[in-house]
Design a protein around this motif. Structure first.
Motif, PDB file in Angstrom:
ATOM      1  N   ALA A  48       0.823  -1.206   0.000  1.00 12.79           N
ATOM      2  CA  ALA A  48       0.000   0.000   0.000  1.00 12.79           C
ATOM      3  C   ALA A  48       0.861   1.261   0.000  1.00 12.79           C
ATOM      4  CB  ALA A  48      -0.936  -0.006   1.204  1.00 12.79           C
ATOM      5  N   PHE A  49       1.912   1.275   0.817  1.00 17.05           N
ATOM      6  CA  PHE A  49       2.817   2.417   0.874  1.00 17.05           C
ATOM      7  C   PHE A  49       3.502   2.625  -0.474  1.00 17.05           C
ATOM      8  CE2 PHE A  49       7.235   3.891   1.674  1.00 17.05           C
ATOM      9  CZ  PHE A  49       6.941   5.181   2.084  1.00 17.05           C
ATOM     10  N   HIS A  50       3.922   1.536  -1.089  1.00 14.81           N
ATOM     11  CA  HIS A  50       4.572   1.591  -2.404  1.00 14.81           C
ATOM     12  C   HIS A  50       3.610   2.157  -3.454  1.00 14.81           C
ATOM     13  CE1 HIS A  50       6.362  -0.192  -6.136  1.00 14.81           C
ATOM     14  NE2 HIS A  50       7.482   0.115  -5.524  1.00 14.81           N
ATOM     15  N   ILE A  66       6.071   2.730 -26.374  1.00 18.03           N
ATOM     16  CA  ILE A  66       5.177   1.630 -26.016  1.00 18.03           C
ATOM     17  C   ILE A  66       5.923   0.569 -25.202  1.00 18.03           C
ATOM     18  CG2 ILE A  66       3.765  -0.259 -26.916  1.00 18.03           C
ATOM     19  CD1 ILE A  66       2.434   2.408 -27.297  1.00 18.03           C
ATOM     20  N   ASP A  67       5.304   0.154 -24.098  1.00 15.50           N
ATOM     21  CA  ASP A  67       5.844  -0.910 -23.239  1.00 15.50           C
ATOM     22  C   ASP A  67       7.230  -0.577 -22.693  1.00 15.50           C
ATOM     23  OD1 ASP A  67       3.577  -2.462 -23.457  1.00 15.50           O
ATOM     24  OD2 ASP A  67       4.340  -3.655 -25.114  1.00 15.50           O
ATOM     25  N   LYS A  68       7.379   0.611 -22.158  1.00 16.83           N
ATOM     26  CA  LYS A  68       8.637   1.039 -21.560  1.00 16.83           C
ATOM     27  C   LYS A  68       8.400   1.539 -20.126  1.00 16.83           C
ATOM     28  CE  LYS A  68      11.040   0.327 -25.320  1.00 16.83           C
ATOM     29  NZ  LYS A  68      12.027  -0.791 -25.401  1.00 16.83           N
ATOM     30  N   ASN A  69       9.458   1.487 -19.336  1.00 16.97           N
ATOM     31  CA  ASN A  69       9.509   2.075 -17.991  1.00 16.97           C
ATOM     32  C   ASN A  69       8.409   1.556 -17.061  1.00 16.97           C
ATOM     33  OD1 ASN A  69      11.537   3.466 -19.262  1.00 16.97           O
ATOM     34  ND2 ASN A  69      10.704   5.499 -18.899  1.00 16.97           N
ATOM     35  N   TYR A  70       8.536   0.291 -16.688  1.00 12.44           N
ATOM     36  CA  TYR A  70       7.563  -0.351 -15.794  1.00 12.44           C
ATOM     37  C   TYR A  70       7.846  -0.092 -14.318  1.00 12.44           C
ATOM     38  CZ  TYR A  70       6.549  -3.151 -19.973  1.00 12.44           C
ATOM     39  OH  TYR A  70       6.221  -3.563 -21.227  1.00 12.44           O
ATOM     40  N   ALA A  71       8.922   0.603 -14.006  1.00 12.09           N
ATOM     41  CA  ALA A  71       9.367   0.743 -12.623  1.00 12.09           C
ATOM     42  C   ALA A  71       8.314   1.367 -11.730  1.00 12.09           C
ATOM     43  CB  ALA A  71      10.639   1.579 -12.572  1.00 12.09           C
ATOM     44  N   GLY A  72       8.391   1.013 -10.443  1.00  9.45           N
ATOM     45  CA  GLY A  72       7.567   1.647  -9.439  1.00  9.45           C
ATOM     46  C   GLY A  72       8.310   2.786  -8.779  1.00  9.45           C
TER      47      GLY A  72
END
Length: 415
Positions: free
Chosen positions: A156-158, A198-204
């Motif tokens: 949740a914090f993330h 498209i489909d780049k940078n999935y980081a949290g």
């Protein structure tokens, strides 16, 4: 660490969104669209209810899995807490990548990308089905020894931290920050539908996962936001379930039993070979971006803004740990929220049933919540707030209906 992070973070999130909105209005930069923002906030209320419900459903499952852990990791230790955060961030990358690269993942995740803007209202628009998939990715952290409560709280914090990069207001940051942090610039790329993005940078939180696994792209050209096949509606049911419906339709229509099974986990957009190519809506016309807009019912903007603000305390009746409502009442209130978001969408598309649905929702929510608060002996302030909201709403709707029925004035010539 068994705290309700969603409820605690709600004031911070609202304050940040309001601050950005005021700044954008003052600068007149066009970063906020009225209709898109109302649709996003309506969906956000639904999603907040779902977040809490799914967390409560996942806790027993995580507790069972936790019994298999060979040892216990105490998050009171700073190193263990850091390890839990990094573990959540790493698993989120793969969950997020799954959400873009598979049919079933995209069905769950695509509502978040359905908006054609990028701002803090957009950050709130999340899928009501995605959270189930999200929690199912974090079970390894319980197996290695973190308590279920700690894992759910950290998830949740993330999620709250990921709210921050959803903005166009913050420019590129110094290179040393951009090199490791998932900044607004990196996340603008993720939300863009430009071919190179498209489909780049999935980081949290840490962009290093994208750099390690080959999914990183720098922001080099102006972003166009949204999906390449926009839903072109404000209806939350269509937005949340349109891709699910397409997959279900393909599964029914294909003659191949094998394709019927594997369709769900194949790469996004894959269809059985015996089905014709699907006609999709386009986001460009003659090479220019075209954003969806609709004609609203007359004089509804002030009403929708009032209801958007009023929905926040009612949302806390579902999401806050100190809510006086019991489980089934929270479920019923969540259903009424769905009716609310649907009515708002209909009203913004000039559908007369939208106003009728809104009236039914107001009567049902006002009556039910008032009754439940009285039965729970809730503080008088809550009951007064509910009755006051109901009274103002009914007066507003009555005035709006009267003005909509009034004939247009007849123009008269001057002799």
């Amino acid at each position: 660490m068994s705290i309700n992070v969603y409820a605690i973070a709600t004031p911070f999130v609202i304050a940040l969104a309001l601050g950005e909105f005021v700044y954008c209005v003052a600068r007149r930069n066009g970063y906020y669209s009225f209709q898109d923002s109302i649709a996003s906030v309506g969906t956000a209320v639904l999603n907040q209810c779902v977040n809490v419900a799914v967390a409560l459903l996942m806790l027993p499952l995580f507790t069972i899995l936790g019994q298999l852990a060979p040892w216990k990791l105490d998050v009171a230790s700073p190193w263990a807490l850091l390890g839990l955060f990094l573990g959540v961030d790493f698993l989120f990358y793969w969950f997020h990548r799954f959400g873009h690269r598979t049919n079933i993942g995209w069905a769950a995740h695509s509502p978040h990308h359905s908006t054609e803007e990028l701002n803090y209202a957009v950050a709130l628009r999340a899928s009501v089905t995605q959270r189930i998939f999200s929690f199912l990715f974090y079970w390894p952290l319980v197996i290695v020894g973190f308590s279920p409560e700690a894992v759910l709280a950290m998830v949740a914090f993330h999620l709250v931290l990921q709210f921050i990069p959803h903005t166009r207001v913050i420019p590129k940051l110094p290179r040393w920050i951009e090199s490791w942090l998932n900044t607004p610039s990196h996340h603008r790329v993720h939300h863009a539908r430009n071919a190179i993005y498209i489909d780049k940078n999935y980081a949290g939180f840490l962009i290093i996962w994208d750099k390690m696994f080959g999914t990183y792209a720098d922001e080099t050209e102006e972003c166009s936001y949204g999906v390449t096949t926009p839903p072109n509606t404000w209806d939350p049911t269509v937005i949340n379930f349109q891709f699910w419906a397409k997959l279900a339709s393909d599964a029914v229509k294909t003659r191949s039993g094998w394709d019927r099974l594997r369709l769900w986990v194949m790469p996004t957009g894959w269809r059985p070979a015996d089905l014709p190519a699907r006609e999709e809506t386009k986001w460009q016309r003659e090479g220019q971006e075209v954003k969806f807009q609709s004609t609203e019912l007359p004089n509804i903007r002030g009403y929708l803004v009032f209801q958007m603000i009023a929905s926040m305390p009612f949302m806390l009746l579902v999401s806050h740990h100190a809510s006086p409502l019991v489980g089934w009442q929270k479920v019923m209130l969540s259903v009424l929220f769905w009716g609310m978001a649907t009515a708002w969408g209909g009203m913004m598309e000039s559908k007369r049933w939208g106003l009728a649905l809104e009236m039914a929702r107001v009567f049902a929510m006002g009556g039910a919540v008032t009754l439940w608060l009285v039965q729970a002996n809730a503080p008088l302030s809550w009951r007064a707030l509910t009755v006051g909201w109901l009274a103002v709403t009914l007066v507003w709707i009555s005035v709006a209906r009267a003005s909509n029925r009034s004939p247009a004035p007849v123009a008269r010539g001057v002799s």
